[in-house]
Design a protein around this motif. Sequence first.
Motif, PDB file in Angstrom:
ATOM      1  N   PHE A  20       9.902  26.784  32.611  1.00 49.80           N
ATOM      2  CA  PHE A  20       9.020  26.440  33.732  1.00 49.80           C
ATOM      3  C   PHE A  20       7.780  27.324  33.728  1.00 49.80           C
TER       4      PHE A  20
ATOM      5  N   VAL B 148      17.933  25.631  36.162  1.00 47.90           N
ATOM      6  CA  VAL B 148      18.018  24.209  35.791  1.00 47.90           C
ATOM      7  C   VAL B 148      18.705  24.118  34.432  1.00 47.90           C
ATOM      8  N   LEU B 149      19.736  23.304  34.389  1.00 47.84           N
ATOM      9  CA  LEU B 149      20.484  23.109  33.145  1.00 47.84           C
ATOM     10  C   LEU B 149      20.422  21.642  32.732  1.00 47.84           C
ATOM     11  N   THR B 150      20.623  21.427  31.475  1.00 45.77           N
ATOM     12  CA  THR B 150      20.698  20.041  30.990  1.00 45.77           C
ATOM     13  C   THR B 150      21.757  19.933  29.905  1.00 45.77           C
TER      14      THR B 150
ATOM     15  N   PRO C 137      40.224  11.472  31.100  1.00 42.74           N
ATOM     16  CA  PRO C 137      38.929  11.951  30.607  1.00 42.74           C
ATOM     17  C   PRO C 137      38.973  13.458  30.375  1.00 42.74           C
ATOM     18  N   SER C 138      38.218  13.895  29.402  1.00 40.15           N
ATOM     19  CA  SER C 138      38.206  15.308  29.044  1.00 40.15           C
ATOM     20  C   SER C 138      37.763  16.189  30.209  1.00 40.15           C
ATOM     21  N   LYS C 139      38.471  17.292  30.383  1.00 38.53           N
ATOM     22  CA  LYS C 139      38.109  18.232  31.442  1.00 38.53           C
ATOM     23  C   LYS C 139      37.432  19.477  30.872  1.00 38.53           C
ATOM     24  N   LYS C 140      37.116  19.452  29.616  1.00 43.47           N
ATOM     25  CA  LYS C 140      36.544  20.645  29.021  1.00 43.47           C
ATOM     26  C   LYS C 140      35.126  20.894  29.543  1.00 43.47           C
ATOM     27  N   ARG C 141      34.698  22.145  29.395  1.00 36.57           N
ATOM     28  CA  ARG C 141      33.360  22.511  29.869  1.00 36.57           C
ATOM     29  C   ARG C 141      32.313  21.815  29.029  1.00 36.57           C
ATOM     30  N   LEU C 142      31.211  21.544  29.665  1.00 35.58           N
ATOM     31  CA  LEU C 142      30.091  20.933  28.960  1.00 35.58           C
ATOM     32  C   LEU C 142      29.269  22.002  28.262  1.00 35.58           C
ATOM     33  N   ASN C 143      28.728  21.691  27.151  1.00 38.76           N
ATOM     34  CA  ASN C 143      27.759  22.581  26.507  1.00 38.76           C
ATOM     35  C   ASN C 143      26.382  22.273  27.092  1.00 38.76           C
ATOM     36  N   TRP C 144      25.791  23.251  27.724  1.00 36.47           N
ATOM     37  CA  TRP C 144      24.517  22.981  28.381  1.00 36.47           C
ATOM     38  C   TRP C 144      23.409  23.853  27.807  1.00 36.47           C
ATOM     39  N   ARG C 145      22.269  23.477  28.167  1.00 33.67           N
ATOM     40  CA  ARG C 145      21.091  24.232  27.751  1.00 33.67           C
ATOM     41  C   ARG C 145      20.261  24.498  29.000  1.00 33.67           C
ATOM     42  N   GLU C 146      19.729  25.751  29.099  1.00 33.77           N
ATOM     43  CA  GLU C 146      18.982  26.087  30.299  1.00 33.77           C
ATOM     44  C   GLU C 146      17.510  25.779  30.102  1.00 33.77           C
ATOM     45  N   LEU C 147      16.968  25.141  31.120  1.00 36.80           N
ATOM     46  CA  LEU C 147      15.545  24.792  31.057  1.00 36.80           C
ATOM     47  C   LEU C 147      14.687  25.707  31.909  1.00 36.80           C
ATOM     48  N   THR C 148      15.334  26.558  32.716  1.00 38.70           N
ATOM     49  CA  THR C 148      14.591  27.358  33.680  1.00 38.70           C
ATOM     50  C   THR C 148      13.467  28.138  33.024  1.00 38.70           C
ATOM     51  N   ASN C 149      13.733  28.685  31.870  1.00 38.68           N
ATOM     52  CA  ASN C 149      12.754  29.559  31.233  1.00 38.68           C
ATOM     53  C   ASN C 149      11.517  28.812  30.759  1.00 38.68           C
TER      54      ASN C 149
END
Lengths: 186, 938
Positions: free
Chosen positions: B938, A179-181, B924-936
Motif C-alpha cells: 500500500f 490485507v491478505l490474499t 472439505p479440507s480444513k487445512k490452513r490456507l497459504n496466503w500472501r500479504e498485500l499490506t506492504n
Amino acid sequence: MRNFSQFPTRQRGAALVVSLIMLVLASLVAAGGFFLSTEEARGASSWSDRQRALFAAEGALKEAEEAVRNKITGAANVRQTVLSGGNGYYVRHASVIPDVSAEATWKSGSALVLPATQTMKADTRLADGVSYFVVFEGYGQATGNALLTGSGNVNEAAKKPRFTLYAKAGGIKKGTLVVLTTSTEL
Amino acid sequence: MKTKHVKQIAAACLSIGMLGASIVLAASSPVCAPPSSLGNIFSTLPGGEVTMNKQGDCNPYFYGSTTISTESFNHSDQCKVFANQAESDSGKTSGKLTASGQGVVGPELLPFEESKETFKLKFSKSSKQLIENGTTTDIKFINGTATVTTKSGRTLTIKSQGTVDQNSAHTLILPEGDYGEIQWENLEGGFLEGIKFEGPVRVRYLRQFGAQLLGEGTAIPTNSGCQAISFAQDRTDSAGNVQQNFINRFQPGDGCNWYVEGPGKTTLNILGKETLNSGTVFGFDNSQAAGCINYADCSATKNWANMDAQHPERLQINLYNGDFKASDRTFIAAGVYVPNGNALFTAASQFVIVGEVLAKNIEVTQNNAGVQFFGKSTSVAAPLNKFYSLTPPVSDRKISGGSLVYRATQRDYRADGKTKGSSGHLMAYVLNADSSHGETPLWDAADPAKMQNRASVIQTESATWASTDSDFTALGNEHACVIDPTKDKKKCFASNDPRDPDSLVGVPWRTEPIIVGESVLFATDDGILYSVNKTTGVLQWGWIPGKILEMTQTANARVDMASKHPWGQIAAFRVPSDDGKSEQVYVTGTALGGQLHFAIEVGANGNTLKKLAWMDYKAGQYAPGSLVTNFDGTAGNSWGGDGGGMQGRPYGGAAPLPSLVEGAQKVAYLKGGKLFVRNVDGSGADPKDGKPFDPPQDGTLLGTGTPPAITPTSNLLYLDDDRIYFGAGDGKVYQSNLDGSLASGGVSGVNLGSDPVWHVNGAYGSSSVGSALMLTAQTERRLNVLKFAEDAWSLSWWTGVTAKGAGESSDGAVEKIGVGGAKMTAPASIMNGKVVLYYTKMDSDCGPTAYMFGPLSLDSGAAALEGVHYRTKLATQLTHLLGVGQATGGNYVVFDGKSGILGGSSGTNGATGDTGVITIDGEPSKKRLNWRELTNFF
C-alpha cells in the motif's frame, strides 16, 4: 592459632556496605532493565497489534472460502451465481473489482466487501473490523476427475472454479491494517 | 417376491455363511425382481382359458401356488393344491386352485432366425451321412473325429464321445451353426446314444427316431441308452449379439431325453412350420414321445423335493406357431411359451411339468392323480410392463434425501399391462435418505395434465430461420397428430406403429435427459425435444426439427416414427459473452442416428426457446454407435450384448461438444466418419463436408503404402484444437487436430486389442512434471487406462470381462469383477482419482442385475475403498448392488455434502430401476490456507 577477635571490626562493616551497594546497584540495573523493556514494548505496540490483525485476516480468508464454497456448491452456473451473489462477490472481467489498496474499499460498512464474523467479543476493539471479498477467476480442471460424462458430454463437475480471496483486518489501535490474499480451487 | 424365492435366497446366503464364505459374497447376493416370471404354473393370454378334463373332475395336483393366471377356469372348486412342502409331504392339500380372472401378456419374441443351410445329416447305427443336393457323402471318423465340407464351403468337424462302430455306445458332438436337417435314430439296442450341440444352432428340421417303448406308467430310466439330445446354452457373440437355438420343426422321438448344458439358460425357439414365410403349421408335438425334458433325477419319485430341485429356468421353449402337445410319461422342467397356439396336455398316467406355461389356452385331458404341476420361476415369460430406463439417472448437482432424480423411462405395454404399445416417460422420483428411490414417481411428464399445453408450445423452425428471435413457429392444423397423437388414434397411428395410442410422448431409448437451470430437457423417438419444469414436470416448450417433421408426417398422414431411434444425445453448455456479464445457453444434439446435428439457444433457465443457431443434415451419414446404424450405414451393435430392442451403443454418437478450453465457442462432432468443427452460435465458416481423418504422409502412423481407413467408433474428447481424441475400430485411440490431421505415433501407438473403442474419456493426474493427462478407452469388454509419462503414452492397466463374462485384468494388482456372466453395460465414471465401473450380471434366477464396481485407483487399478460410502454406508467391498436390470451408468453429484456418483439400474419386468450414490471423498479440507500479504504494497 589465630584469634578471630584480632580482626578489626571496621573491616567487617565495609564488606557489608559494599554488599549493600552492590545489591542496590543490581536492583537499579534490574529495575532499569524492566522499565526499558516496557518502554520498548510500548514502542512496538503496532507490531503486536499487527499480529492480532494478521490472525484475524487469516481467519477471514478461511471464512471467505467457506462462504463461497457454500454459495456455489451444487450451482449449475457458478459464474452467474457469483455475479448475482451480492456484496463481496465479483467475476474477473465481468465485474469492477474493488481496489484492495483503497481505504474506501475496506471502510467499515463498505458495500464492496462482506463483514467477517468475530466471535471473540472481548477483543472487538479491532479498529476497522474484519472483512473480505472474493473474485471468480474462471475454471481449472480438477485432477483425477473425468473430463466427460458417460454420455460423452462435458463433465461440469470436473471443472473446478478458481477464486481469489481478499481479507482485511484492523488492529486495536487505529491505523493498524493487514490485507491478505490467497487463491483457492473449490 | 415369492416366498419360495425368499427362502431360496436366504438359504443360499446361509449356506454361504456356513461355508465360511466372505461377507463380500453374501452382501452382493442379488435381489430378485418378483414379477420377472409369470408367477404361476399356468397362465393364458388375455381372453384365454384353462380347461381341466372337460368331461370329469380335476384330478392333478398343483404345487406351489393356489392360483393360475387366466380369465376363465372351469374347475376352480376341484383341483387340489399343495401350497408348501409340509402339505405335500403330509399329503394334505391346503385348498382349491383358483383363477386370477386376468390373462397375461407374453414377451416379444426375437425375430426367428432361419438356418441358411439345407444339407442333411443322417446318423444311425450303421451309417453316418451328409446328404446335399442328391449327393451322399459318408462321414468317416478317425480317432473320434470326422470332417466334412458342405457345398456352401462350410467345414463341419464332428466329434464322438465313445468309439464310432456298430458295437460301441457313442454320442456325436456337433458344432454350433446352421444345419438343414439332422436325423438320428437307432436308439433301441443300438449304440448311437444321441447328439450333443457344442453351441447354439439353427436347424430346419430336427428329427429324432426313438423306439424305446416303455410300459404305461413306467418311469423312464436315465442313461438308458437314449440320451437323445443335448442343447448348449445361449451365448453372446463377439459383436454382443445373443445367440439362441432356432429350429423350424422339431420332431422328438419316443422315450428320449433332452438335456441342456446349464447352468445358464438354453432357449429353444421352435418355428412350428417348415419355413419362415410359408408351409404347414406343425406346432410342436411331443405327444407320441415320452422322456425327460431337462428333468434331472427323472426316475425318482416326483415329490416336492424332487420337483423343487429342478431347474426350469435353464430351458425356455418358445413355440412361434401352432400348439404345444405333450402326453404321458413326460417330465418337463422348462418355461413354455406358446403365443399363437394352445398348450395341450394329455395325461392318463404320470406326467409332470415344473416351471411356467403361457399359451393362448391350456387344456389338460385324461388327467389322473399322477399328473403334477409344480410352479417355479423361469424368469422369462413376462412382458416389460413396468417402466424401465436405459439412460443414467440425472439430478441437480447438489442432492440429498428428498431431492428429485430424473429418469427417462419407457414402457413396452399399455397401462393395462396386457396390450402392446410403447410409450416414453420422464419421471421424477424422490430420493430416499440412502440415495435409492421407490417405485412410484412424484410425477410423470407424459401425464396429459403436464402436457396439456402442447398445442401452443410445440414448435418447429420457421422456413426462413436466421438465428433470430423469430426462428420458431407453432405447428399448424396439418400437424395435429404431432400436437396431440391421442386425439384421433386411427388417423394418427400407422397400422404397424408400435406406440401406445394413448401416449403423448415417444420413447427416449438411450437419450439421457439434461438439466438446464430450472428445466429438464429430454428427447424421444417422436422426434421432439421437450423442456419441462424440473419441479412440476409441466411442459414448457417442445421443438421438432423441420427435417423430422417432414419425415414424421405430412398433412393428414399418420405418425410413423417410433420404429426408428431418431435422437442420439443432447448436451447443454454456457458460453460467456465477451464482456463476461452475460451468457448464452446452447443445447446441441444429434438426431436421426447422427444424420442431423444442431445447436439451439435457450433461456438461462431452459424454459424458453430462443434461436436456432445452426443445423447440419446429411442423409446417410451417421454418428458412431448411433442407435440406428453405425456411421457407415451398417446395423448398430448393441452394448454389452443386451440385444432385444436395446440396439445401439449407449453413449457413442454424442452431441456436438465444446472444447474444454474455457469459453470456447467451437464445437466438434462426428458424422460419416469425418470431423466437423464449427462455432456453436452458427457464426464463422460452415464445415461443409467435414474433415476426413488424415494420417501423416510419412507412414509413421499407419505404415507405408495405402493407409487403412481410420474408422471412428467412439465419442470425441475435444481438449483443444490440437488434441481431439477419439477411439477407432482398430482398437486404438487417435489424436487429431482441427483439420483432421492425425498425430504421428503418440497415443495411437498403444494397442488395446482388436475390439473397437466405444468410449473415450480423460482425467488429469498429478505427476512430477505437473498435471499429466490420462485417457480411458473403453471397449465392449475392457476399460483401458492410458498414461502419458516421459513423453510417451503407454497402457497403464486394464480390467474387464471375458466373452463369457468372467472378470479379468491386466495383472494381479489390478482388481477385476469377481463374478461370471458379467457384461460391462456403461462407460466408467472417474472422480477424485478413482474409477467406478458398471456391470450387469445375468442371473439365472433373478434376471439381469446391475452393479457398480469400485472405486479403483485411476493410477494403478488397485482397490481404493478408503473413506468410500455406498448408499450412506461405509463400503467394505468393491461390488455395489444397484438393483434389477441393466447398469446404465452414472452422473456426478454432491450427495449430503460429499462428492459422489449417482448410478442407476434400468429396471426390468417387475421393478422400475433404482439409484444409488457412491461417495468417494470426505469433508472439505480444513487445512490452513497459504496466503500472501498485500499490506506492504500500500
